[in-house]
Design a protein around this motif. Structure first.
Motif, PDB file in Angstrom:
ATOM      1  N   ARG A  23      22.462  41.778  54.940  1.00 48.36           N
ATOM      2  CA  ARG A  23      22.690  41.414  56.440  1.00 48.36           C
ATOM      3  C   ARG A  23      21.194  41.445  56.939  1.00 48.36           C
ATOM      4  O   ARG A  23      20.019  40.818  56.939  1.00 48.36           O
ATOM      5  CB  ARG A  23      23.263  41.571  57.197  1.00 48.36           C
ATOM      6  CG  ARG A  23      22.341  40.522  58.614  1.00 48.36           C
ATOM      7  CD  ARG A  23      23.972  40.754  59.955  1.00 48.36           C
ATOM      8  NE  ARG A  23      23.971  39.895  61.228  1.00 48.36           N
ATOM      9  CZ  ARG A  23      24.391  39.103  61.155  1.00 48.36           C
ATOM     10  NH1 ARG A  23      25.259  38.375  60.464  1.00 48.36           N
ATOM     11  NH2 ARG A  23      24.104  38.115  62.343  1.00 48.36           N
ATOM     12  N   GLU A  24      20.623  42.778  57.124  1.00 54.18           N
ATOM     13  CA  GLU A  24      19.374  44.447  57.221  1.00 54.18           C
ATOM     14  C   GLU A  24      17.993  43.151  56.207  1.00 54.18           C
ATOM     15  O   GLU A  24      17.100  42.902  57.011  1.00 54.18           O
ATOM     16  CB  GLU A  24      19.362  45.152  57.070  1.00 54.18           C
ATOM     17  CG  GLU A  24      20.840  46.023  58.311  1.00 54.18           C
ATOM     18  CD  GLU A  24      19.927  45.483  59.746  1.00 54.18           C
ATOM     19  OE1 GLU A  24      18.882  45.559  60.275  1.00 54.18           O
ATOM     20  OE2 GLU A  24      20.768  44.372  60.412  1.00 54.18           O
ATOM     21  N   GLU A  25      18.020  43.131  55.353  1.00 55.12           N
ATOM     22  CA  GLU A  25      17.259  42.870  54.143  1.00 55.12           C
ATOM     23  C   GLU A  25      16.960  41.075  54.463  1.00 55.12           C
ATOM     24  O   GLU A  25      15.721  40.426  54.578  1.00 55.12           O
ATOM     25  CB  GLU A  25      18.006  42.490  52.761  1.00 55.12           C
ATOM     26  CG  GLU A  25      17.816  44.053  51.876  1.00 55.12           C
ATOM     27  CD  GLU A  25      18.240  43.746  50.636  1.00 55.12           C
ATOM     28  OE1 GLU A  25      17.502  43.683  49.803  1.00 55.12           O
ATOM     29  OE2 GLU A  25      19.170  43.976  50.672  1.00 55.12           O
ATOM     30  N   LYS A  27      17.455  39.776  57.349  1.00 53.64           N
ATOM     31  CA  LYS A  27      16.486  39.880  58.549  1.00 53.64           C
ATOM     32  C   LYS A  27      14.779  40.118  58.212  1.00 53.64           C
ATOM     33  O   LYS A  27      14.189  39.682  59.015  1.00 53.64           O
ATOM     34  CB  LYS A  27      17.332  40.698  60.031  1.00 53.64           C
ATOM     35  CG  LYS A  27      18.339  40.119  60.369  1.00 53.64           C
ATOM     36  CD  LYS A  27      18.907  41.056  61.649  1.00 53.64           C
ATOM     37  CE  LYS A  27      20.114  41.183  62.469  1.00 53.64           C
ATOM     38  NZ  LYS A  27      19.886  42.043  62.744  1.00 53.64           N
ATOM     39  N   LYS A  28      14.895  41.237  57.312  1.00 54.69           N
ATOM     40  CA  LYS A  28      13.120  41.484  56.964  1.00 54.69           C
ATOM     41  C   LYS A  28      12.383  40.305  56.230  1.00 54.69           C
ATOM     42  O   LYS A  28      11.205  39.573  57.065  1.00 54.69           O
ATOM     43  CB  LYS A  28      13.243  42.774  56.412  1.00 54.69           C
ATOM     44  CG  LYS A  28      14.161  43.944  57.120  1.00 54.69           C
ATOM     45  CD  LYS A  28      13.468  45.106  56.432  1.00 54.69           C
ATOM     46  CE  LYS A  28      13.971  46.545  57.456  1.00 54.69           C
ATOM     47  NZ  LYS A  28      14.545  47.674  55.884  1.00 54.69           N
ATOM     48  N   ILE A  30      13.332  36.782  56.786  1.00 52.49           N
ATOM     49  CA  ILE A  30      13.184  35.973  57.715  1.00 52.49           C
ATOM     50  C   ILE A  30      11.749  36.429  58.939  1.00 52.49           C
ATOM     51  O   ILE A  30      11.094  35.634  59.134  1.00 52.49           O
ATOM     52  CB  ILE A  30      14.131  35.985  58.635  1.00 52.49           C
ATOM     53  CG1 ILE A  30      15.775  35.332  57.712  1.00 52.49           C
ATOM     54  CG2 ILE A  30      14.216  34.718  59.785  1.00 52.49           C
ATOM     55  CD1 ILE A  30      17.324  35.085  58.731  1.00 52.49           C
ATOM     56  N   ASN A  31      12.093  37.609  59.431  1.00 53.59           N
ATOM     57  CA  ASN A  31      10.670  37.644  60.043  1.00 53.59           C
ATOM     58  C   ASN A  31       9.340  37.898  59.019  1.00 53.59           C
ATOM     59  O   ASN A  31       8.547  37.586  59.889  1.00 53.59           O
ATOM     60  CB  ASN A  31      10.800  39.189  60.246  1.00 53.59           C
ATOM     61  CG  ASN A  31      12.069  39.393  62.019  1.00 53.59           C
ATOM     62  OD1 ASN A  31      12.350  38.377  61.942  1.00 53.59           O
ATOM     63  ND2 ASN A  31      12.420  40.122  61.962  1.00 53.59           N
ATOM     64  N   ASN A  34       8.857  33.607  58.860  1.00 52.53           N
ATOM     65  CA  ASN A  34       8.113  33.905  59.743  1.00 52.53           C
ATOM     66  C   ASN A  34       6.326  33.966  60.732  1.00 52.53           C
ATOM     67  O   ASN A  34       6.496  33.349  60.802  1.00 52.53           O
ATOM     68  CB  ASN A  34       8.850  34.017  61.239  1.00 52.53           C
ATOM     69  CG  ASN A  34      10.813  33.804  61.568  1.00 52.53           C
ATOM     70  OD1 ASN A  34      11.003  32.378  60.937  1.00 52.53           O
ATOM     71  ND2 ASN A  34      11.173  33.770  61.863  1.00 52.53           N
TER      72      ASN A  34
END
Length: 42
Positions: A23-25, A27-28, A30-31, A34
C-alpha cells in the motif's frame, strides 16, 4: 517543463504501479502521478 517528459513519467509510473505490492508503494506512485498530471494541466 515539456509535456512529453511528464507523459513519459506517467507511463513509467503506470509500469511501476502494476509491479507494486504494498500500500505504501502505491501511495508514493499515486502522489508522483498526481504531481506529473498537475504539471501537464498547467
Amino acid at each position: 517543463m515539456k509535456i512529453s517528459k511528464q507523459l513519459n513519467k506517467l507511463k513509467n509510473l503506470n509500469v511501476e504501479a502494476e509491479k507494486c505490492s504494498t500500500r505504501e508503494e502505491a501511495k508514493k506512485i499515486i502522489n508522483k502521478a498526481n504531481k506529473a498530471q498537475s504539471k501537464i494541466n498547467k
